[in-house]
Design a protein around this motif. Structure first.
Motif, PDB file in Angstrom:
ATOM      1  N   ALA A 105       0.825  -0.957  -0.102  1.00 49.00           N
ATOM      2  CA  ALA A 105      -0.024  -0.460   0.334  1.00 49.00           C
ATOM      3  C   ALA A 105       0.968   0.834  -0.038  1.00 49.00           C
ATOM      4  N   HIS A 106       0.996   2.503  -0.533  1.00 50.14           N
ATOM      5  CA  HIS A 106       1.702   3.377  -0.598  1.00 50.14           C
ATOM      6  C   HIS A 106       0.296   4.722  -0.257  1.00 50.14           C
ATOM      7  N   HIS A 107       0.702   5.829   0.894  1.00 49.22           N
ATOM      8  CA  HIS A 107      -0.467   6.528   0.826  1.00 49.22           C
ATOM      9  C   HIS A 107       0.383   7.359   0.884  1.00 49.22           C
ATOM     10  N   GLY A 108       0.325   9.121   0.484  1.00 47.95           N
ATOM     11  CA  GLY A 108       1.074  10.636   0.757  1.00 47.95           C
ATOM     12  C   GLY A 108       1.139  10.588   1.251  1.00 47.95           C
ATOM     13  N   ARG A 109       0.595  11.001   2.352  1.00 50.59           N
ATOM     14  CA  ARG A 109       1.070  11.799   3.674  1.00 50.59           C
ATOM     15  C   ARG A 109       2.023  11.203   3.999  1.00 50.59           C
ATOM     16  N   PRO A 110       2.461  11.606   5.314  1.00 48.30           N
ATOM     17  CA  PRO A 110       3.511  11.842   6.291  1.00 48.30           C
ATOM     18  C   PRO A 110       3.708  10.555   7.005  1.00 48.30           C
ATOM     19  N   ALA A 111       4.176   9.588   6.652  1.00 51.97           N
ATOM     20  CA  ALA A 111       4.214   8.430   7.392  1.00 51.97           C
ATOM     21  C   ALA A 111       5.117   7.975   8.266  1.00 51.97           C
ATOM     22  N   ARG A 112       4.884   8.701   9.708  1.00 47.50           N
ATOM     23  CA  ARG A 112       5.649   8.245  11.366  1.00 47.50           C
ATOM     24  C   ARG A 112       4.900   7.600  11.663  1.00 47.50           C
ATOM     25  N   ARG A 113       3.383   7.711  11.427  1.00 47.00           N
ATOM     26  CA  ARG A 113       2.676   6.954  12.809  1.00 47.00           C
ATOM     27  C   ARG A 113       2.978   5.727  11.936  1.00 47.00           C
ATOM     28  N   ALA A 143      -5.874 -17.472   2.089  1.00 40.67           N
ATOM     29  CA  ALA A 143      -6.604 -16.987   3.502  1.00 40.67           C
ATOM     30  C   ALA A 143      -6.246 -16.009   3.537  1.00 40.67           C
ATOM     31  N   LEU A 144      -4.112 -15.954   3.622  1.00 32.80           N
ATOM     32  CA  LEU A 144      -3.612 -15.211   4.555  1.00 32.80           C
ATOM     33  C   LEU A 144      -3.086 -14.497   4.122  1.00 32.80           C
ATOM     34  N   GLY A 145      -3.410 -13.964   2.175  1.00 34.80           N
ATOM     35  CA  GLY A 145      -3.589 -13.418   2.013  1.00 34.80           C
ATOM     36  C   GLY A 145      -4.503 -12.535   1.780  1.00 34.80           C
ATOM     37  N   ARG A 146      -5.992 -12.578   1.722  1.00 37.92           N
ATOM     38  CA  ARG A 146      -6.627 -11.618   1.892  1.00 37.92           C
ATOM     39  C   ARG A 146      -6.734 -10.698   3.639  1.00 37.92           C
ATOM     40  N   PHE A 147      -6.567 -11.556   4.605  1.00 38.48           N
ATOM     41  CA  PHE A 147      -6.005 -11.036   5.889  1.00 38.48           C
ATOM     42  C   PHE A 147      -5.104  -9.804   5.074  1.00 38.48           C
ATOM     43  N   VAL A 148      -3.670 -10.718   5.099  1.00 39.93           N
ATOM     44  CA  VAL A 148      -2.920  -9.461   5.350  1.00 39.93           C
ATOM     45  C   VAL A 148      -3.027  -8.335   4.375  1.00 39.93           C
ATOM     46  N   LYS A 149      -3.812  -8.605   3.278  1.00 41.38           N
ATOM     47  CA  LYS A 149      -4.540  -7.127   2.232  1.00 41.38           C
ATOM     48  C   LYS A 149      -4.886  -6.367   3.375  1.00 41.38           C
ATOM     49  N   ASP A 150      -6.100  -7.459   4.171  1.00 44.84           N
ATOM     50  CA  ASP A 150      -6.471  -6.140   4.997  1.00 44.84           C
ATOM     51  C   ASP A 150      -5.641  -5.559   5.223  1.00 44.84           C
ATOM     52  N   VAL A 151      -4.931  -5.728   6.750  1.00 45.40           N
ATOM     53  CA  VAL A 151      -4.117  -5.456   7.132  1.00 45.40           C
ATOM     54  C   VAL A 151      -3.266  -4.354   6.474  1.00 45.40           C
ATOM     55  N   VAL A 152      -2.585  -4.343   5.823  1.00 43.00           N
ATOM     56  CA  VAL A 152      -1.863  -3.513   5.227  1.00 43.00           C
ATOM     57  C   VAL A 152      -3.201  -2.438   5.031  1.00 43.00           C
ATOM     58  N   ARG A 153      -4.069  -2.863   4.665  1.00 45.19           N
ATOM     59  CA  ARG A 153      -5.292  -1.544   4.036  1.00 45.19           C
ATOM     60  C   ARG A 153      -5.444  -1.027   4.970  1.00 45.19           C
ATOM     61  N   GLY A 154      -5.549  -1.288   6.301  1.00 37.62           N
ATOM     62  CA  GLY A 154      -5.959  -0.316   7.743  1.00 37.62           C
ATOM     63  C   GLY A 154      -5.077  -0.472   8.027  1.00 37.62           C
ATOM     64  N   LEU A 155      -3.793  -0.414   8.334  1.00 33.26           N
ATOM     65  CA  LEU A 155      -2.394   0.348   8.740  1.00 33.26           C
ATOM     66  C   LEU A 155      -2.028   1.625   7.343  1.00 33.26           C
ATOM     67  N   ALA A 156      -2.437   1.943   6.086  1.00 31.11           N
ATOM     68  CA  ALA A 156      -2.479   3.106   5.007  1.00 31.11           C
ATOM     69  C   ALA A 156      -3.337   3.847   5.882  1.00 31.11           C
ATOM     70  N   ARG A 157      -4.766   3.024   5.998  1.00 32.20           N
ATOM     71  CA  ARG A 157      -6.049   3.972   6.018  1.00 32.20           C
ATOM     72  C   ARG A 157      -5.434   5.290   7.614  1.00 32.20           C
ATOM     73  N   HIS A 158      -5.033   4.356   8.836  1.00 29.38           N
ATOM     74  CA  HIS A 158      -4.792   4.857   9.743  1.00 29.38           C
ATOM     75  C   HIS A 158      -3.789   5.525   9.853  1.00 29.38           C
ATOM     76  N   ALA A 159      -2.305   6.265   8.559  1.00 34.63           N
ATOM     77  CA  ALA A 159      -1.819   6.441   8.694  1.00 34.63           C
ATOM     78  C   ALA A 159      -2.182   8.047   7.972  1.00 34.63           C
ATOM     79  N   ALA A 160      -2.806   8.057   7.091  1.00 29.52           N
ATOM     80  CA  ALA A 160      -3.094   8.477   6.575  1.00 29.52           C
ATOM     81  C   ALA A 160      -4.412   9.322   7.093  1.00 29.52           C
ATOM     82  N   ALA A 161      -4.777   8.746   8.057  1.00 31.55           N
ATOM     83  CA  ALA A 161      -6.276   9.300   9.131  1.00 31.55           C
ATOM     84  C   ALA A 161      -5.006  10.254  10.118  1.00 31.55           C
ATOM     85  N   THR A 162      -3.805   9.760  10.566  1.00 28.10           N
ATOM     86  CA  THR A 162      -3.287   9.954  11.542  1.00 28.10           C
ATOM     87  C   THR A 162      -1.913  10.951  11.826  1.00 28.10           C
ATOM     88  N   GLY A 163      -1.137  10.547   9.613  1.00 27.36           N
ATOM     89  CA  GLY A 163      -0.112  11.214  10.128  1.00 27.36           C
ATOM     90  C   GLY A 163       0.032  12.863   9.335  1.00 27.36           C
TER      91      GLY A 163
END
Length: 172
Positions: free
Chosen positions: A35-43, A152-172
């Motif tokens: 995943a890639h997000h454009g905000r500063p990614a410290r979080r 199954a792990l591919g789906r799960f990890v994809k959800d984790v990565v998306r969640g991390l990218a969203r979290h970083a974008a919201a809190t970055g």
């Protein structure tokens, strides 16, 4: 190279901005998500490894427990963490902790897999964001079931990565 029952996973997809997608480098047992997000990614960099207690807030995981801290304390190399999702419980030991760059863990229990290791690598993007690359390698204990765990792990990890990218974008 570890082999999974059912042969190698083939195919490649690359994520668009803000998305995590599955990818294979053509080798058996490898699964990666980006995943890639454009905000500063410290979080994002902090949350990717050293803050297991925060994972249930942005990932599909229900709860976190630090079973045993690292020799130097906290969630460093050697720490054992327990995550719960529904009735599923997994235990993992942190094997790499390079702040803001690389985090890796091995599965101790929770899935019928051998030699499970996941590496999360964070690299700065040209736009000031961060690329998140999550790669897992494992062997199924039961022959012929590797494809199930890749899926199954591919789906799960994809959800984790998306969640991390969203979290970083919201809190970055």
């Amino acid at each position: 190279m570890p082999r999974l029952g059912g042969g190698p996973y083939r195919g490649s997809r690359t994520a668009g901005p803000g998305e995590g997608e599955g990818e294979s480098d053509g080798a058996s047992g490898h699964r990666a998500h980006r995943a890639h997000h454009g905000r500063p990614a410290r979080r994002a960099r902090a949350a990717a490894g050293r803050d297991g207690a925060g994972w249930p807030g942005w990932s599909p995981l229900d709860s976190f427990t630090l079973e045993s801290p690292a020799p130097g304390g906290g969630e460093g190399v050697g720490a054992v963490r327990v995550f719960r999702t529904g009735r599923h419980v997994s235990r993992e030991r942190i094997v790499v902790s390079e702040p803001d760059r690389h985090f890796a863990y091995v599965l101790l229990s929770g899935l019928p897999l051998r030699d499970y290791r996941a590496d999360v690598v964070l690299t700065p993007g040209a736009d000031g964001g961060t690329e998140i690359r999550w790669r897992s390698v494992f062997r199924a204990k039961v022959p012929g079931t590797g494809w199930i765990y890749r899926w199954a792990l591919g789906r799960f990890v994809k959800d984790v990565v998306r969640g991390l990218a969203r979290h970083a974008a919201a809190t970055g």
